[in-house]
Design an enzyme around this catalytic site. Structure first.
Site, PDB file in Angstrom:
ATOM      1  CB  ILE A  57      -0.963  -0.068   1.306  1.00 56.41           C
ATOM      2  CG1 ILE A  57      -1.820  -1.272   1.130  1.00 56.41           C
ATOM      3  CG2 ILE A  57      -1.615   1.388   1.209  1.00 56.41           C
ATOM      4  CD1 ILE A  57      -3.033  -1.304   2.181  1.00 56.41           C
ATOM      5  CB  SER A  98      -6.909  -2.355  10.445  1.00 57.87           C
ATOM      6  OG  SER A  98      -7.501  -3.749  10.024  1.00 57.87           O
ATOM      7  CE1 TYR A 110      -2.426  -4.700  11.874  1.00 56.00           C
ATOM      8  CE2 TYR A 110      -4.704  -5.223  11.659  1.00 56.00           C
ATOM      9  CZ  TYR A 110      -3.410  -4.715  11.012  1.00 56.00           C
ATOM     10  OH  TYR A 110      -3.381  -4.059   9.936  1.00 56.00           O
ATOM     11  CE  LYS A 123      -2.765  -1.327  11.895  1.00 57.94           C
ATOM     12  NZ  LYS A 123      -1.889   0.061  11.475  1.00 57.94           N
TER      13      LYS A 123
END
Length: 252
Positions: free
Chosen positions: A28, A158, A171, A175
């Protein structure tokens, strides 16, 4: 970038600025850098952990950029590496455009693991990389944005945190913290002309997520989400001259 933004950021020669995209040697981040290389009015700096991959990315971008492109090796797990990045930025115009794209997810290498079996050190390392050191980089770049009374920031989050995607607690939590970071930056610096947005992609179709998608087929997007689509959303937010008062949080 819109005409209004160009006017705001280029009222005089001192407003020449650097664009920084972290984690941009591939994926990305590289897709974002490709799009910004053709429009950035000043130097474009990208970071990555691997020198060889970074050199390849810079060579590819150099051919499509109107300005200089520089690659700086930076491992965001380590604060000393961020300090080296900041040192490499000395002598360049101030960073007034930032895409904070770095984010590690241990599940890609180790597979999913429930909260009760997640190693404490792994959890702490993920939060350090994704949150603490993102904060550290921003804290060092914000003074120049304040002085210029201009700045555009996009944090890459995310959708995982919204769903509490099973098997990746570190994770998910990291986020979710970016929401508070984004809101704080806007509330503290929005009046100074600094905009901050958060983009929350779903699971993106690439090699890094292949293992996760195989283990958690229910997490697949109804329509595949590509790296190019995420990059387009990020660049569009950077070019948004009508930023919402608290910044935008865009779910993809």
């Amino acid at each position: 970038m819109s005409e209004r933004q160009e006017q705001d950021m280029h009222t005089d020669a001192s407003r020449a600025f650097t664009t920084l995209v972290t984690g941009a040697s591939a994926g990305i981040g590289f897709q974002v850098a490709q799009r910004l290389a053709t429009t950035a009015p000043g130097p474009l700096v990208i970071t990555g952990r691997n020198q060889a991959r970074l050199d390849e990315a810079v060579a590819s971008l150099q051919g499509r950029s109107g300005g200089p492109v520089r690659g700086v090796v930076c491992d965001q797990r380590h604060r000393t590496s961020i300090d080296q990045l900041l040192e490499a930025l000395h002598g360049l115009p101030p960073v007034l455009q930032l895409v904070a794209n770095v984010g590690v997810n241990p599940v890609h290498q180790q597979g999913p693991g429930r909260t009760h079996s997640t190693d404490y050190a792994l959890f702490a390392d993920t939060l350090t990389t994704n949150v603490t050191h993102t904060f550290y980089l921003l804290s060092r770049l914000l003074p120049a944005m304040r002085q210029a009374r201009a700045g555009r920031i996009v944090l890459v989050g995310s959708m995982a945190y919204r769903h509490g995607l099973p098997g990746q607690v570190s994770y998910n939590v990291s986020k979710s913290a970016l929401v508070g970071l984004k809101n704080t930056i806007v509330s503290e610096y929005g009046a100074a002309g600094i905009g901050c947005h958060l983009v929350n992609p779903g699971i993106v179709l690439n090699e890094r997520t292949e293992r996760l998608r195989r283990r958690l087929p229910a997490a697949e997007q109804p329509l595949p989400l590509t790296e190019a689509q995420v990059a387009e959303a990020i660049v569009s937010l950077l070019a948004d001259a009508n930023a919402e008062p608290r910044g935008r949080e865009l779910d993809l």
